[in-house]
Design an enzyme around this catalytic site. Sequence first.
Site, PDB file in Angstrom:
ATOM      1  N   GLY A   1      25.758  13.397  10.434  1.00 28.10           N
ATOM      2  CA  GLY A   1      25.816  13.494   8.985  1.00 28.10           C
ATOM      3  C   GLY A   1      25.453  14.864   8.453  1.00 28.10           C
TER       4      GLY A   1
ATOM      5  N   ASP B   1      18.311  10.935   5.570  1.00 29.27           N
ATOM      6  CA  ASP B   1      17.281  10.064   6.138  1.00 29.27           C
ATOM      7  C   ASP B   1      17.362  10.071   7.662  1.00 29.27           C
ATOM      8  OD1 ASP B   1      15.463   8.039   6.623  1.00 29.27           O
ATOM      9  OD2 ASP B   1      16.889   6.433   6.200  1.00 29.27           O
TER      10      ASP B   1
ATOM     11  N   SER C   1      20.231   1.019   3.730  1.00 27.02           N
ATOM     12  CA  SER C   1      20.685   1.814   2.587  1.00 27.02           C
ATOM     13  C   SER C   1      22.169   1.615   2.272  1.00 27.02           C
ATOM     14  CB  SER C   1      20.396   3.297   2.841  1.00 27.02           C
ATOM     15  OG  SER C   1      19.022   3.504   3.065  1.00 27.02           O
TER      16      SER C   1
END
Length: 370
Positions: free
Chosen positions: A159, A179, A100
Amino acid sequence: MLSYRHGFHAGNHADVLKHFVLIELLNYLGQKETAYTYVDTHSGAGLYSLDTGYATKNAEFETGIGPLWDREDIPAALQAYLNLVKAMNPSGKMRYYPGSPYCANEVMRSQDRLRLFELHPSEIKILSENFRKLEAHKAEQGERQIVRGKRIMINAGDGFEGLKAILPPPSRRGLVLIDPPYEVKDDYRKVRACLEDALVRFPTGTYAVWYPVLSRIESKQLPERLKRIPVNGWLNVTLSISGPSPDGFGLHSSGMFIINPPWTLEATLREVMPYLTRVLGKDTGARYEITSGDTEIVRVKSPVRNSDRTQTVRNATNASGREGGASGSLRTNNNHPNRQSVRNGTAPSRDLGQGKRTARPANLAKSRTR
């Protein structure tokens, strides 16, 4: 637990869905000149080798990018994704697959900002090294250089927590990709908690959540719980390349849940998802599903106290269900050309991409009003 390494799964059917949708979202943001910020809460290594290392163990890319590589009938909406992957394989041989962060960097402009998080100590080192090499390569080619620090920030950390410090972005425009590896059950809870907190800080942002479709209850409940978060709009898309295995192991299906999606995305998915289901599908369990809707906040007068209280109402009347097998979708309406087959619980015959035609029970989505 930090045992998950995405290299084992690079380029599989879940990556195809995730990165195709990601590129669509970023390209939409790029239509305006104003800069935007992309945040990746679980970045991974950013770039993966398909002919060495982890990816060769199960060769999962053969369920995803592999079947698409040499096809000449790629839908226009899917072409940008495929072009990006092929650009990093100039020899024409499928050797590397972008994660990504790499996909985002290639699509984004010089004024846009990337904020990348990764907790795994080995993956964060590889991610940083991959971007260093990419910067050097672009400099050799005379292309724009990747400006560290201001344009790209790579953070070693969680994150979920790191997102709190950078929202809202300076331009008030942005996309957040969530994700996690879902290797522990608590990841499912953290996804919703993270979204609820982020939407308070940055309610107009676009949020994309990738999730696996598994037999475990947490996986099944996640999209329904996300639909109950108060937002102006959401879109959920799933891709299944087969039915579940008898032992329940293996990833046969995954989804992307998008909050505040661009208005163009659903139409694009309707064009691409039947194609992906047909090309990547392995058996009669191959299917896709697209649903969309919104959730309203209604202020209700309390009969006991002279004060207001808030109530979340999911607006299911605005939700449109689409689900299909390998070659299309079925809809319940009185003018359905195959309504007799639908009443009998049998879908029209369809091409499953295996040289034969078959029929399977129709599983029709219904709108519900609450």
